[in-house]
Design a protein around this motif. Structure first.
Motif, PDB file in Angstrom:
ATOM      1  N   VAL A   1       0.825  -1.209   0.000  1.00 12.33           N
ATOM      2  CA  VAL A   1       0.000   0.000   0.000  1.00 12.33           C
ATOM      3  C   VAL A   1       0.859   1.259   0.000  1.00 12.33           C
ATOM      4  CG1 VAL A   1      -1.756   1.306   1.288  1.00 12.33           C
ATOM      5  CG2 VAL A   1      -1.885  -1.191   1.179  1.00 12.33           C
ATOM      6  N   VAL A   2       1.944   1.255   0.791  1.00  8.24           N
ATOM      7  CA  VAL A   2       2.749   2.475   0.957  1.00  8.24           C
ATOM      8  C   VAL A   2       4.127   2.371   0.320  1.00  8.24           C
ATOM      9  CG1 VAL A   2       1.559   2.961   3.120  1.00  8.24           C
ATOM     10  CG2 VAL A   2       3.733   1.720   3.180  1.00  8.24           C
ATOM     11  N   GLY A   3       4.454   1.238  -0.290  1.00  8.97           N
ATOM     12  CA  GLY A   3       5.794   1.037  -0.833  1.00  8.97           C
ATOM     13  C   GLY A   3       6.037   1.761  -2.141  1.00  8.97           C
ATOM     14  N   THR A   4       7.130   1.415  -2.793  1.00  9.56           N
ATOM     15  CA  THR A   4       7.506   2.062  -4.042  1.00  9.56           C
ATOM     16  C   THR A   4       6.582   1.626  -5.182  1.00  9.56           C
ATOM     17  OG1 THR A   4       9.130   0.303  -4.470  1.00  9.56           O
ATOM     18  CG2 THR A   4       9.920   2.306  -3.382  1.00  9.56           C
ATOM     19  N   ARG A   5       6.738   2.262  -6.298  1.00  9.00           N
ATOM     20  CA  ARG A   5       5.815   2.138  -7.433  1.00  9.00           C
ATOM     21  C   ARG A   5       5.435   0.703  -7.787  1.00  9.00           C
ATOM     22  NH1 ARG A   5       7.063   4.888 -13.343  1.00  9.00           N
ATOM     23  NH2 ARG A   5       5.207   4.112 -14.433  1.00  9.00           N
ATOM     24  N   HIS A   6       6.406  -0.134  -8.051  1.00 14.04           N
ATOM     25  CA  HIS A   6       6.121  -1.484  -8.521  1.00 14.04           C
ATOM     26  C   HIS A   6       5.830  -2.461  -7.384  1.00 14.04           C
ATOM     27  CE1 HIS A   6       7.101  -0.279 -12.575  1.00 14.04           C
ATOM     28  NE2 HIS A   6       8.255   0.214 -12.145  1.00 14.04           N
ATOM     29  N   ALA A   7       6.003  -2.014  -6.127  1.00 17.87           N
ATOM     30  CA  ALA A   7       5.677  -2.857  -4.981  1.00 17.87           C
ATOM     31  C   ALA A   7       4.201  -2.766  -4.624  1.00 17.87           C
ATOM     32  CB  ALA A   7       6.511  -2.446  -3.772  1.00 17.87           C
ATOM     33  N   ARG A   8       3.529  -1.725  -5.069  1.00 14.97           N
ATOM     34  CA  ARG A   8       2.136  -1.508  -4.690  1.00 14.97           C
ATOM     35  C   ARG A   8       1.199  -2.437  -5.460  1.00 14.97           C
ATOM     36  NH1 ARG A   8       2.150   5.147  -4.763  1.00 14.97           N
ATOM     37  NH2 ARG A   8       3.756   5.392  -3.149  1.00 14.97           N
ATOM     38  N   PHE A   9       0.224  -2.955  -4.755  1.00 13.13           N
ATOM     39  CA  PHE A   9      -0.751  -3.844  -5.383  1.00 13.13           C
ATOM     40  C   PHE A   9      -1.510  -3.134  -6.498  1.00 13.13           C
ATOM     41  CE2 PHE A   9      -0.558  -5.634  -0.971  1.00 13.13           C
ATOM     42  CZ  PHE A   9       0.102  -6.793  -1.320  1.00 13.13           C
ATOM     43  N   SER A  10      -1.749  -1.843  -6.330  1.00 13.98           N
ATOM     44  CA  SER A  10      -2.477  -1.092  -7.346  1.00 13.98           C
ATOM     45  C   SER A  10      -1.726  -1.036  -8.667  1.00 13.98           C
ATOM     46  CB  SER A  10      -2.740   0.334  -6.851  1.00 13.98           C
ATOM     47  OG  SER A  10      -1.519   1.013  -6.571  1.00 13.98           O
ATOM     48  N   ALA A  11      -0.416  -1.313  -8.640  1.00 13.14           N
ATOM     49  CA  ALA A  11       0.399  -1.231  -9.854  1.00 13.14           C
ATOM     50  C   ALA A  11       0.386  -2.525 -10.656  1.00 13.14           C
ATOM     51  CB  ALA A  11       1.842  -0.864  -9.494  1.00 13.14           C
ATOM     52  N   PHE A  12       0.021  -3.646 -10.021  1.00 10.37           N
ATOM     53  CA  PHE A  12       0.134  -4.904 -10.774  1.00 10.37           C
ATOM     54  C   PHE A  12      -1.064  -5.842 -10.651  1.00 10.37           C
ATOM     55  CE2 PHE A  12       2.332  -5.672  -6.700  1.00 10.37           C
ATOM     56  CZ  PHE A  12       1.738  -6.852  -6.279  1.00 10.37           C
ATOM     57  N   VAL A  13      -1.932  -5.658  -9.697  1.00  8.20           N
ATOM     58  CA  VAL A  13      -3.101  -6.533  -9.589  1.00  8.20           C
ATOM     59  C   VAL A  13      -4.138  -6.103 -10.622  1.00  8.20           C
ATOM     60  CG1 VAL A  13      -4.988  -7.315  -8.113  1.00  8.20           C
ATOM     61  CG2 VAL A  13      -2.694  -6.996  -7.147  1.00  8.20           C
ATOM     62  N   ARG A  14      -4.511  -7.020 -11.486  1.00  6.06           N
ATOM     63  CA  ARG A  14      -5.438  -6.728 -12.573  1.00  6.06           C
ATOM     64  C   ARG A  14      -6.613  -7.712 -12.544  1.00  6.06           C
ATOM     65  NH1 ARG A  14      -3.196  -2.779 -12.179  1.00  6.06           N
ATOM     66  NH2 ARG A  14      -1.854  -1.666 -13.653  1.00  6.06           N
ATOM     67  N   GLY A  15      -7.632  -7.430 -13.340  1.00  9.48           N
ATOM     68  CA  GLY A  15      -8.816  -8.259 -13.389  1.00  9.48           C
ATOM     69  C   GLY A  15      -8.636  -9.486 -14.251  1.00  9.48           C
ATOM     70  N   PRO A  16      -9.645 -10.361 -14.276  1.00  5.21           N
ATOM     71  CA  PRO A  16      -9.568 -11.618 -15.032  1.00  5.21           C
ATOM     72  C   PRO A  16      -9.293 -11.414 -16.521  1.00  5.21           C
ATOM     73  CG  PRO A  16     -11.439 -11.646 -13.533  1.00  5.21           C
ATOM     74  CD  PRO A  16     -10.901 -10.249 -13.513  1.00  5.21           C
ATOM     75  N   ARG A  17      -9.853 -10.355 -17.118  1.00  7.92           N
ATOM     76  CA  ARG A  17      -9.657 -10.129 -18.552  1.00  7.92           C
ATOM     77  C   ARG A  17      -8.189  -9.900 -18.876  1.00  7.92           C
ATOM     78  NH1 ARG A  17     -13.529  -5.863 -21.416  1.00  7.92           N
ATOM     79  NH2 ARG A  17     -14.975  -7.448 -20.615  1.00  7.92           N
ATOM     80  N   ALA A  18      -7.509  -9.080 -18.065  1.00  2.72           N
ATOM     81  CA  ALA A  18      -6.093  -8.807 -18.297  1.00  2.72           C
ATOM     82  C   ALA A  18      -5.250 -10.067 -18.081  1.00  2.72           C
ATOM     83  CB  ALA A  18      -5.610  -7.684 -17.371  1.00  2.72           C
ATOM     84  N   VAL A  19      -5.629 -10.857 -17.087  1.00  2.00           N
ATOM     85  CA  VAL A  19      -4.892 -12.090 -16.811  1.00  2.00           C
ATOM     86  C   VAL A  19      -5.024 -13.064 -17.975  1.00  2.00           C
ATOM     87  CG1 VAL A  19      -4.711 -14.100 -15.298  1.00  2.00           C
ATOM     88  CG2 VAL A  19      -5.119 -11.835 -14.312  1.00  2.00           C
ATOM     89  N   MET A  20      -6.248 -13.242 -18.468  1.00  2.00           N
ATOM     90  CA  MET A  20      -6.470 -14.162 -19.578  1.00  2.00           C
ATOM     91  C   MET A  20      -5.772 -13.686 -20.842  1.00  2.00           C
ATOM     92  SD  MET A  20      -7.992 -16.637 -18.273  1.00  2.00           S
ATOM     93  CE  MET A  20      -8.194 -17.514 -19.831  1.00  2.00           C
ATOM     94  N   ALA A  21      -5.775 -12.370 -21.087  1.00  2.00           N
ATOM     95  CA  ALA A  21      -5.097 -11.830 -22.267  1.00  2.00           C
ATOM     96  C   ALA A  21      -3.602 -12.105 -22.189  1.00  2.00           C
ATOM     97  CB  ALA A  21      -5.358 -10.330 -22.380  1.00  2.00           C
ATOM     98  N   TYR A  22      -3.022 -11.953 -20.996  1.00  2.00           N
ATOM     99  CA  TYR A  22      -1.590 -12.213 -20.845  1.00  2.00           C
ATOM    100  C   TYR A  22      -1.289 -13.692 -21.040  1.00  2.00           C
ATOM    101  CZ  TYR A  22       3.123 -12.381 -19.033  1.00  2.00           C
ATOM    102  OH  TYR A  22       4.470 -12.599 -18.914  1.00  2.00           O
ATOM    103  N   LEU A  23      -2.123 -14.558 -20.485  1.00  2.00           N
ATOM    104  CA  LEU A  23      -1.898 -15.995 -20.633  1.00  2.00           C
ATOM    105  C   LEU A  23      -2.018 -16.438 -22.081  1.00  2.00           C
ATOM    106  CD1 LEU A  23      -3.782 -17.378 -17.494  1.00  2.00           C
ATOM    107  CD2 LEU A  23      -1.306 -17.236 -17.845  1.00  2.00           C
TER     108      LEU A  23
END
Length: 243
Positions: free
Chosen positions: A74-96
């Protein structure tokens, strides 16, 4: 050449103009390797009474590390924050789909599929440590012990999938993702890096863990520290009181 259809060996691994940038701060890296060490040690020592102190200590350490990671997410650096990398099912499926097709999109931080594994591992680590503590304190009975073992086995499976994903991602993007979690540096655009590694926080984390381990060993009852442990902490205490 169409980079979407080219093989990993034929297409550029990263966009032109990119260079080595700092992505993973020290707390993220220290957490990663400590949690890996603790889980491996706890899993291997689970069935050995003589190693009960090690098992319990590593379990408590995991709980503390996960608590820290949730806060740092929550308070860490840019790429450590969950808001920077947690995505929804659509993004996950597209990446897979891209990964299976050999042209997965490159992400400076965690990719969407890796994010799923990370969230799953954090949740499972909490389940393992909570059920382990309850079992150690004789709370819940046999069923909770089975939950503890099942959660640990599921976590082991997710770890295996995570490692396989890291190796596949390293091959697809021609980038050593394991080394990146050691050095903190990956290939990316200069503007996508983090400014500080927060080494002081990483050092404090390591010092706190080592201090906790030392305290656990020094304050452990003789039967726990130097021989087969009793079934629970309460049992050990009762034996000493009876003396």
């Amino acid at each position: 050449m169409n980079t979407q259809s080219a093989s990993p060996a034929e297409r550029p691994a990263i966009e032109p103009g990119a260079g080595r940038i700092l992505v993973w701060d020290a707390p993220v890296r220290v957490f990663h390797w400590l949690i890996a060490l603790c889980f491996a040690g706890a899993y291997l020592s689970a069935e050995h009474e003589a190693w009960r102190l090690v098992h319990v200590t590593l379990g408590y350490t995991m709980a503390g590390l996960v608590t820290f990671r949730l806060l740092w997410g929550v308070v860490g650096t840019r790429h450590a924050r969950f808001s920077a990398f947690v995505r929804g099912p659509r993004a996950v499926m597209a990446y897979l789909r891209g990964m299976l097709g050999g042209h997965a999109e490159h992400h400076t931080g965690h990719n969407p599929a890796g994010a799923v594994a990370i969230v799953a591992l954090l949740g499972l680590a909490l389940a393992v440590t909570a059920s382990g503590w309850a079992t150690y304190e004789d709370i819940g009975g046999k069923w909770l012990e089975e939950v503890h073992e099942a959660a640990a086995n599921i976590m082991l499976g997710v770890v295996g999938i995570h490692i396989a994903g890291v190796l596949l991602g390293s091959w697809l993007h021609r980038e050593n993702l394991i080394a990146a979690m050691i050095t903190g540096r990956k290939t990316g655009r200069p503007g996508d890096g983090v400014r500080s590694a927060w080494r002081s926080v990483g050092i404090l984390m390591l010092a706190a863990v080592l201090g906790f381990w030392w305290t656990q060993w020094k304050t452990a009852p003789m039967g726990v520290a130097h021989g087969p442990a009793a079934v629970s902490g309460k049992a050990v205490t009762q034996e000493r009181d009876d003396d």
